[in-house]
Write a protein that holds these residues in place. Structure first.
Motif, PDB file in Angstrom:
ATOM      1  N   THR A  19      -1.948  23.110  10.230  1.00  0.00           N
ATOM      2  CA  THR A  19      -1.114  23.651   9.182  1.00  0.00           C
ATOM      3  C   THR A  19      -0.693  22.675   8.039  1.00  0.00           C
ATOM      4  O   THR A  19      -1.180  21.568   8.291  1.00  0.00           O
ATOM      5  CB  THR A  19       0.074  24.019   9.915  1.00  0.00           C
ATOM      6  N   ILE A  20       0.007  23.227   7.058  1.00  0.00           N
ATOM      7  CA  ILE A  20       0.180  22.453   5.962  1.00  0.00           C
ATOM      8  C   ILE A  20       1.070  21.166   6.601  1.00  0.00           C
ATOM      9  O   ILE A  20       1.150  20.100   5.888  1.00  0.00           O
ATOM     10  CB  ILE A  20       1.168  23.334   5.003  1.00  0.00           C
ATOM     11  N   LEU A  21       1.977  21.484   7.539  1.00  0.00           N
ATOM     12  CA  LEU A  21       2.745  20.247   7.989  1.00  0.00           C
ATOM     13  C   LEU A  21       1.747  19.207   8.794  1.00  0.00           C
ATOM     14  O   LEU A  21       2.149  17.990   8.463  1.00  0.00           O
ATOM     15  CB  LEU A  21       3.496  20.819   9.541  1.00  0.00           C
ATOM     16  N   ASP A  22       0.660  19.574   9.148  1.00  0.00           N
ATOM     17  CA  ASP A  22      -0.280  18.358   9.556  1.00  0.00           C
ATOM     18  C   ASP A  22      -0.901  17.602   8.478  1.00  0.00           C
ATOM     19  O   ASP A  22      -0.958  16.448   8.839  1.00  0.00           O
ATOM     20  CB  ASP A  22      -1.548  19.057  10.371  1.00  0.00           C
ATOM     21  N   PHE A  23      -0.961  18.387   7.665  1.00  0.00           N
ATOM     22  CA  PHE A  23      -1.426  17.740   6.056  1.00  0.00           C
ATOM     23  C   PHE A  23      -0.398  16.818   5.489  1.00  0.00           C
ATOM     24  O   PHE A  23      -0.520  15.534   5.297  1.00  0.00           O
ATOM     25  CB  PHE A  23      -1.847  18.652   5.032  1.00  0.00           C
ATOM     26  N   PHE A  28       1.416  11.910   3.798  1.00  0.00           N
ATOM     27  CA  PHE A  28       2.631  11.663   3.063  1.00  0.00           C
ATOM     28  C   PHE A  28       3.611  11.031   4.113  1.00  0.00           C
ATOM     29  O   PHE A  28       4.748  11.424   3.797  1.00  0.00           O
ATOM     30  CB  PHE A  28       3.134  12.842   2.457  1.00  0.00           C
ATOM     31  N   SER A  29       3.249  10.362   5.037  1.00  0.00           N
ATOM     32  CA  SER A  29       4.342   9.879   6.071  1.00  0.00           C
ATOM     33  C   SER A  29       4.748   8.404   5.562  1.00  0.00           C
ATOM     34  O   SER A  29       5.754   7.911   6.016  1.00  0.00           O
ATOM     35  CB  SER A  29       3.831   9.826   7.502  1.00  0.00           C
ATOM     36  N   ASN A  30       3.859   7.584   5.090  1.00  0.00           N
ATOM     37  CA  ASN A  30       4.176   6.071   4.780  1.00  0.00           C
ATOM     38  C   ASN A  30       4.758   5.982   3.452  1.00  0.00           C
ATOM     39  O   ASN A  30       4.396   5.879   2.338  1.00  0.00           O
ATOM     40  CB  ASN A  30       2.976   5.363   4.545  1.00  0.00           C
ATOM     41  N   ILE A  31       6.304   6.153   3.544  1.00  0.00           N
ATOM     42  CA  ILE A  31       7.116   6.008   2.425  1.00  0.00           C
ATOM     43  C   ILE A  31       7.152   4.737   1.588  1.00  0.00           C
ATOM     44  O   ILE A  31       7.774   4.621   0.515  1.00  0.00           O
ATOM     45  CB  ILE A  31       8.395   6.537   2.324  1.00  0.00           C
ATOM     46  N   THR A  33       4.522   3.216   0.429  1.00  0.00           N
ATOM     47  CA  THR A  33       3.564   3.118  -0.493  1.00  0.00           C
ATOM     48  C   THR A  33       4.255   3.550  -1.836  1.00  0.00           C
ATOM     49  O   THR A  33       5.022   4.053  -1.953  1.00  0.00           O
ATOM     50  CB  THR A  33       2.362   3.825  -0.357  1.00  0.00           C
ATOM     51  N   ASN A  34       3.794   2.716  -2.826  1.00  0.00           N
ATOM     52  CA  ASN A  34       4.639   2.752  -4.350  1.00  0.00           C
ATOM     53  C   ASN A  34       4.646   4.226  -4.530  1.00  0.00           C
ATOM     54  O   ASN A  34       5.700   4.659  -5.105  1.00  0.00           O
ATOM     55  CB  ASN A  34       3.818   2.095  -5.017  1.00  0.00           C
ATOM     56  N   ASN A  35       3.811   5.117  -4.825  1.00  0.00           N
ATOM     57  CA  ASN A  35       3.697   6.473  -4.879  1.00  0.00           C
ATOM     58  C   ASN A  35       4.623   7.490  -4.213  1.00  0.00           C
ATOM     59  O   ASN A  35       5.387   8.175  -4.906  1.00  0.00           O
ATOM     60  CB  ASN A  35       2.245   7.164  -5.349  1.00  0.00           C
ATOM     61  N   LEU A  36       4.732   7.280  -2.945  1.00  0.00           N
ATOM     62  CA  LEU A  36       5.482   8.055  -1.893  1.00  0.00           C
ATOM     63  C   LEU A  36       6.848   7.706  -2.125  1.00  0.00           C
ATOM     64  O   LEU A  36       7.991   8.391  -1.985  1.00  0.00           O
ATOM     65  CB  LEU A  36       4.922   8.072  -0.810  1.00  0.00           C
ATOM     66  N   ARG A  37       7.221   6.416  -2.264  1.00  0.00           N
ATOM     67  CA  ARG A  37       8.384   5.910  -2.397  1.00  0.00           C
ATOM     68  C   ARG A  37       9.160   6.416  -3.778  1.00  0.00           C
ATOM     69  O   ARG A  37      10.275   6.702  -3.586  1.00  0.00           O
ATOM     70  CB  ARG A  37       8.533   4.406  -2.340  1.00  0.00           C
ATOM     71  N   GLY A  38       8.514   6.400  -4.766  1.00  0.00           N
ATOM     72  CA  GLY A  38       8.829   6.897  -5.965  1.00  0.00           C
ATOM     73  C   GLY A  38       9.363   8.471  -5.921  1.00  0.00           C
ATOM     74  O   GLY A  38      10.216   8.845  -6.223  1.00  0.00           O
TER      75      GLY A  38
END
Length: 184
Positions: A19-23, A28-31, A33-38
């Motif tokens: 599912t999209i949740l698996d993706f 996108f679980s490691n917040i 990281t610079n891009n995801l933290r932003g």
């Protein structure tokens, strides 16, 4: 596929048993990281203001709109996902940019800061064992009107935390809405 619709976590990825949740979990679980933290910082500000009514637009001239005010969100942290031997120096990007018009597919020739207000989000925890980006108590927020950035730092592309503290209003997550409403 219509990218304007909100996907549900159970939306299947056709041709797979995922599912999209698996993706989302995978990518996108490691917040830290610079891009995801932003992106997470943008989400936090949007939740505090209740203005997540539109999907996020990558590379837009500003991140959120609240009561007609354009908001630019910036983030920084002492601890990075990619380098944990020493703390990062805290600075934020404030450089002027050309605004891209998605209806005409052209850049506006004027170079400026396109938001009305900047919200600088600092993930302040310095203990690697305790850092938890999902805990709003581990964040500090600094709010600065663009006109103040233009007056005090007209040509700067970045701003240090010490310089920012001289012109910005500091805030906790719980105080964000009240302080921004006061700046309107």
């Amino acid at each position: 596929m219509n990218n304007e619709r909100h996907l549900k976590s159970e939306t299947p990825i056709l041709g797979t048993d995922h599912t999209i949740l698996d993706f989302w979990k995978w990518g996108f679980s490691n917040i830290l990281t610079n891009n995801l933290r932003g992106i997470f910082a943008e989400f936090l500000i949007g939740t505090a203001l209740g203005c997540l009514n539109q999907l996020r637009v990558e590379w837009d001239a500003y991140d959120l709109v609240y009561k007609g005010m354009k908001i630019e969100v910036k983030s920084s942290a002492y601890i990075q996902a990619w380098h944990k031997e020493k703390y990062s120096n805290i600075s934020f990007s404030i450089g002027a940019k050309k605004e891209y018009d998605y209806t005409t597919n052209k850049y506006n020739p004027t170079v400026k800061r396109n938001a009305d207000i900047y919200v600088f989000c600092l993930l302040k925890e310095k203990n690697l064992e305790l850092i938890e980006p999902l805990n709003t108590a581990q964040w500090e927020f600094y709010l600065a009107l663009t006109k103040d950035l233009d007056i005090y730092f007209p040509n700067q592309k970045t701003i240090s935390l010490n310089s920012l503290k001289k012109i910005a209003h500091s805030s906790t997550y719980e105080e964000l809405k009240q302080i921004i409403d006061g700046l309107l």
